[in-house]
Design a protein around this motif. Structure first.
Motif, short mmCIF file in Angstrom:
data_model
loop_
_atom_site.label_atom_id
_atom_site.label_comp_id
_atom_site.label_asym_id
_atom_site.label_seq_id
_atom_site.Cartn_x
_atom_site.Cartn_y
_atom_site.Cartn_z
N MET A 141 38.45 37.22 41.11
CA MET A 141 38.25 35.85 42.33
C MET A 141 40.08 35.73 42.48
SD MET A 141 35.04 34.81 44.23
CE MET A 141 34.47 33.91 42.11
N SER A 142 41.09 36.07 41.76
CA SER A 142 41.05 35.65 41.20
C SER A 142 43.32 35.18 42.25
CB SER A 142 42.38 36.22 40.00
OG SER A 142 42.68 37.71 40.71
N ASN A 143 43.34 35.94 43.63
CA ASN A 143 43.96 35.44 44.51
C ASN A 143 43.35 34.19 45.74
OD1 ASN A 143 42.07 37.76 45.36
ND2 ASN A 143 43.87 37.96 47.02
N LEU A 144 42.05 34.59 45.70
CA LEU A 144 41.80 33.43 46.48
C LEU A 144 42.03 32.05 45.88
CD1 LEU A 144 38.15 34.42 46.53
CD2 LEU A 144 40.48 34.71 47.98
N THR A 145 42.34 30.38 47.04
CA THR A 145 42.22 29.41 46.29
C THR A 145 40.98 29.09 45.32
OG1 THR A 145 41.64 28.27 48.47
CG2 THR A 145 43.64 28.78 48.03
N ASP B 210 39.97 25.63 46.35
CA ASP B 210 38.37 25.64 47.05
C ASP B 210 37.41 26.70 47.89
OD1 ASP B 210 40.10 26.71 48.42
OD2 ASP B 210 39.43 25.12 49.95
N ILE B 211 37.52 27.72 47.74
CA ILE B 211 37.12 28.68 47.98
C ILE B 211 36.48 29.38 47.10
CG2 ILE B 211 37.45 31.44 49.38
CD1 ILE B 211 40.10 30.35 50.42
N GLN B 212 36.59 29.76 45.77
CA GLN B 212 36.64 30.27 44.80
C GLN B 212 35.19 29.01 44.95
OE1 GLN B 212 38.08 31.39 41.44
NE2 GLN B 212 40.55 31.58 42.12
N ALA B 213 35.19 28.13 44.82
CA ALA B 213 34.22 27.07 44.17
C ALA B 213 32.88 27.22 46.03
CB ALA B 213 34.75 25.33 44.32
N SER B 214 33.63 27.41 46.81
CA SER B 214 32.48 27.36 47.69
C SER B 214 31.87 28.87 47.90
CB SER B 214 32.99 27.31 49.27
OG SER B 214 33.68 26.48 49.20
N ILE B 215 32.24 29.67 46.92
CA ILE B 215 31.92 31.25 46.91
C ILE B 215 30.79 31.00 45.55
CG2 ILE B 215 31.77 33.58 46.22
CD1 ILE B 215 34.46 33.62 47.59
N LEU B 216 31.47 30.25 44.74
CA LEU B 216 30.30 30.32 42.95
C LEU B 216 28.78 29.30 43.68
CD1 LEU B 216 29.81 30.49 40.34
CD2 LEU B 216 31.27 28.60 39.91
N TYR C 228 28.05 35.13 53.34
CA TYR C 228 28.40 35.17 51.56
C TYR C 228 28.87 36.10 51.42
CZ TYR C 228 27.31 34.79 47.56
OH TYR C 228 27.55 35.51 45.21
N SER C 229 27.69 36.69 52.11
CA SER C 229 28.83 38.65 51.51
C SER C 229 29.85 38.60 52.33
CB SER C 229 27.46 39.35 51.77
OG SER C 229 27.49 39.79 53.57
N GLU C 230 30.55 38.55 53.21
CA GLU C 230 31.23 38.49 53.90
C GLU C 230 32.40 38.26 53.36
OE1 GLU C 230 32.92 40.99 56.07
OE2 GLU C 230 30.76 41.89 56.02
N MET C 231 32.20 36.95 52.69
CA MET C 231 33.28 36.26 52.04
C MET C 231 33.42 36.53 50.96
SD MET C 231 34.38 32.76 53.54
CE MET C 231 34.49 32.59 52.33
N LEU C 232 32.73 37.74 50.26
CA LEU C 232 32.96 38.09 49.16
C LEU C 232 33.78 39.42 49.24
CD1 LEU C 232 29.35 39.00 47.67
CD2 LEU C 232 30.56 37.39 46.73
#
Length: 400
Positions: A1-5, A7-13, A394-398
């Motif tokens: 997820m290193s290329n994501l901002t 806030d997006i990484q935090a939401s996914i986690l 969530y699966s699509e966010m992955l």
């Protein structure tokens, strides 16, 4: 997820922590234990009945199925990391099976005895079995039986009905009645919900066995919905019998079921149908995005002002996220549709997910043209019809 901002990484986690706590790390939602005990229910099953003895309706049901399907989607998005999700789903499916005296596998009819006569909802979980088709040879026998129920004009089911003749009509674009218990039509025969409950399963199975005739019929069914149920404001009516006889409420979750049906069916339709399907998908997405709240969410009744009784609602919003992200990922929608989906996902996580509890999921709304869409007591936490689509979103966010 290193290329994501960040806030997006935090939401996914945060979403992952919720999904895991609800399912694979739960001490009560253990599939084999729940299915085998008539007194146990999955915690997201808010439609469980009393008395305490569990009737056959609940272990095999669309609201359990969408939770499990979301988990399987999560496994497919990250197969190297998602074995626990797959195993959880397989534990559920395997607990639903029985073997007859001839060695043929069936759904356990004490758990799923209603599937061939109750209505469209009861077949939804078949799409989950299709996803796991290759994991267990028994699933092939179950799929063949369910598919025959819905497509064979010579097959008489356990209730003495030929479903494809009794509960479909040319005037309805060959769509099935949404309910058929007792053989009496509901007030409105075709619901957006029912498109999702049946067509993705039928499409994926038809594609697997090369039933091109059924794929053509499915495309025609979707065309009928897009033609008859689209309102002048760009949204869809919840249910109808004809263009003139409609349940006029624009309920976000009903439109969400239809949204997910479109993208799930498009995965397997022949290429010759995709241009019209892509045009219908874009028209739908554009119509819904006009009503996205500035927060990123959609209201329960999408075209009505947000109030305490018409809240910003999780299940329908999650379905829109799934449709938009999958549409972009598959190349059916352009990249500009990704941003509103991510905004909506962050909004759910930041405003509706607190301490591993997903809030403001609406329980149910009847397609009878009376307004039961604004009952405060129907906004519930961790309801399967919202938790499942949220896991799918969530699966699509992955994939990002």
């Amino acid at each position: 997820m290193s290329n994501l901002t960040a806030d997006i990484q935090a939401s996914i986690l945060k979403a992952k922590n919720y999904v895991d706590a609800l399912t694979i790390n739960s001490s009560c939602n253990i599939p084999k234990e729940v299915v085998s005990d008539e007194h146990k229910f999955f915690s997201w099953d808010n439609e469980k009945r009393t008395p305490s003895v569990k009737p056959y309706l609940f272990d095999w049901s669309y609201y359990n199925g969408v939770v499990m399907e979301g988990l399987y989607d999560t496994y497919e998005a990250l197969p190297d990391e998602g074995a626990e999700y797959k195993n959880y789903v397989l534990e559920y499916l395997n607990a639903m099976l029985v073997t007859d005296e001839n060695g043929v596998h069936h759904l356990n009819r004490s758990l799923a005895g209603y599937v061939d006569h109750h209505g469209a909802d009861c077949y939804k979980t078949a799409a989950l079995v299709m996803k796991a088709f290759d994991e267990n040879p028994a699933y092939a026998e179950v799929m063949a039986e369910l598919y025959r129920d819905l497509t064979d004009p010579k097959h008489v089911n356990s209730k003495g009905d030929v479903i494809v003749e009794k509960y479909t009509e040319e005037a309805l674009g060959e769509n099935y009645w949404h309910c058929w218990a007792g053989g009496q039509p509901p007030k409105y025969k075709v619901w957006l919900d029912g498109i999702y409950m049946l067509q993705p399963f039928l499409a994926h199975y038809a594609a697997k066995i090369g039933d091109t005739k059924q794929l053509t019929i499915i495309n025609e069914r979707l065309n009928w919905v897009a033609d008859v149920m689209l309102a002048p404001n760009g949204m869809y009516y919840h249910a109808c019998n004809s263009r003139e006889d409609v349940c006029a409420y624009h309920w976000t979750r009903a439109m969400g079921w239809y949204a997910m049906a479109m993208v799930d069916v498009m995965e397997v339709l022949p290429e010759c149908y995709l241009e019209e399907r892509k045009a219908a998908l874009k028209l739908f997405a554009d119509g819904m995005l006009k009503y996205q709240d500035e927060s990123g969410l959609w209201a329960n009744l999408a075209d009505q002002p947000v109030t305490e009784t018409n809240r910003l609602e999780v299940s329908g919003t999650a379905m829109m996220i799934y449709m938009l992200l999958k549409g972009v990922r598959k190349g059916w929608l352009n990249e500009s549709y990704r941003e509103p989906a991510i905004k909506a996902f962050n909004a759910i996580v930041n405003t509706k997910l607190h301490d591993n509890v997903l809030e403001d999921i609406y329980l149910k709304a009847s397609a009878n043209n009376t307004n039961n869409y604004e009952i405060p007591e129907y906004y519930l936490p961790d309801e399967g019809k919202g938790s499942g689509p949220f896991i799918m979103a969530y699966s699509e966010m992955l994939y990002l």
